[in-house]
Motif scaffolding. Structure first.
Motif, PDB file in Angstrom:
ATOM      1  N   SER A   1     -24.992  29.307  27.607  1.00 41.68           N
ATOM      2  CA  SER A   1     -25.431  28.090  26.931  1.00 41.68           C
ATOM      3  C   SER A   1     -25.063  28.218  25.457  1.00 41.68           C
ATOM      4  N   GLU A   2     -25.320  27.187  24.697  1.00 38.41           N
ATOM      5  CA  GLU A   2     -24.966  27.219  23.272  1.00 38.41           C
ATOM      6  C   GLU A   2     -25.642  28.371  22.545  1.00 38.41           C
ATOM      7  N   LYS A   3     -26.881  28.714  22.951  1.00 39.40           N
ATOM      8  CA  LYS A   3     -27.607  29.801  22.295  1.00 39.40           C
ATOM      9  C   LYS A   3     -27.011  31.164  22.642  1.00 39.40           C
ATOM     10  N   GLY A   4     -26.471  31.302  23.843  1.00 35.76           N
ATOM     11  CA  GLY A   4     -25.996  32.599  24.302  1.00 35.76           C
ATOM     12  C   GLY A   4     -24.554  32.896  23.961  1.00 35.76           C
ATOM     13  N   LEU A   5     -23.844  31.953  23.339  1.00 44.27           N
ATOM     14  CA  LEU A   5     -22.431  32.140  23.035  1.00 44.27           C
ATOM     15  C   LEU A   5     -22.215  32.380  21.542  1.00 44.27           C
ATOM     16  N   PRO A   6     -21.120  33.060  21.174  1.00 43.31           N
ATOM     17  CA  PRO A   6     -20.806  33.237  19.752  1.00 43.31           C
ATOM     18  C   PRO A   6     -20.546  31.881  19.080  1.00 43.31           C
ATOM     19  N   ASP A   7     -20.531  31.879  17.764  1.00 44.05           N
ATOM     20  CA  ASP A   7     -20.415  30.635  17.003  1.00 44.05           C
ATOM     21  C   ASP A   7     -19.191  29.799  17.388  1.00 44.05           C
ATOM     22  N   GLY A   8     -18.024  30.399  17.481  1.00 48.51           N
ATOM     23  CA  GLY A   8     -16.807  29.652  17.765  1.00 48.51           C
ATOM     24  C   GLY A   8     -16.700  29.168  19.202  1.00 48.51           C
TER      25      GLY A   8
END
Length: 195
Positions: free
Chosen positions: A153-160
């Motif tokens: 999910s967006e929280k679990g992925l790096p910024d890029g």
């Protein structure tokens, strides 16, 4: 006492020899910091305090509650209608198939059905490889595929990578499934390649 005096005189001699080398320009042309004495007995003590001024007691990491990660689902749970595998794998295969069919159609002029008939072994091999690769993270770690997918999910992925979530992959897969169906229907009605 003698050893302390010898150490002080050795330190002083080293500082003098460094200064003479620096002044002669032999060692280096970059600016050097002056030598300084260091006190080997000095200590720094850091204490944590709560906002109200009370001391904070450190938590023992061995007493913390372990995070429970569910074990891998059974084959029936993976392949269930609402399971984590069917729609995701079909979407991935549709994305692969649509891009491959359109690319081959542009280069050879063959319809999607003709491409499949001429290369059925290669197509089915790729289906199996993609399906196996979709289940591989769960097989390799022994963790639940549903939990692995939720971590994307967006929280679990790096910024890029925040735009490459599992939900976006499902949406792209659904669009590719519609595209594959439309390509096959249009080519069937038309009787020739679409592109």
């Amino acid at each position: 006492m003698n050893s302390t005096m010898n150490m002080k005189s050795t330190t002083a001699q080293t500082a003098v020899s460094r200064a003479s080398v620096r002044s002669s320009g032999i060692a280096s042309t970059r600016p050097q910091l002056p030598a300084r004495k260091t006190n080997l007995r000095s200590k720094v003590v850091v204490r944590a305090e709560a906002p109200n001024g009370a001391p904070v007691q450190p938590k023992d990491p061995f007493l913390a509650e372990p995070v429970v990660v569910p074990k891998m689902e059974s084959w029936e749970e993976l392949m269930a209608f609402s399971g984590p595998v069917p729609e995701r794998v079909n979407g991935r295969l549709a994305m692969l198939g649509f891009v491959a069919a359109v690319g081959a159609e542009l280069s050879t002029g063959q319809t999607a059905w003709t491409q499949f008939a001429n290369n059925s072994f290669v197509v089915e091999t790729h289906w199996l490889l993609f399906a196996a690769a979709s289940i591989a993270p769960s097989l390799m770690t022994g963790n639940s595929l549903t939990e692995i997918t939720k971590a994307a999910s967006e929280k679990g992925l790096p910024d890029g990578m925040s735009k490459f979530t599992a939900d976006v992959e499902l949406l792209n897969g659904r669009a590719a499934m519609v595209g594959c169906a439309a390509l096959i229907i249009i080519e069937g009605i038309k009787g020739s390649a679409l592109f």
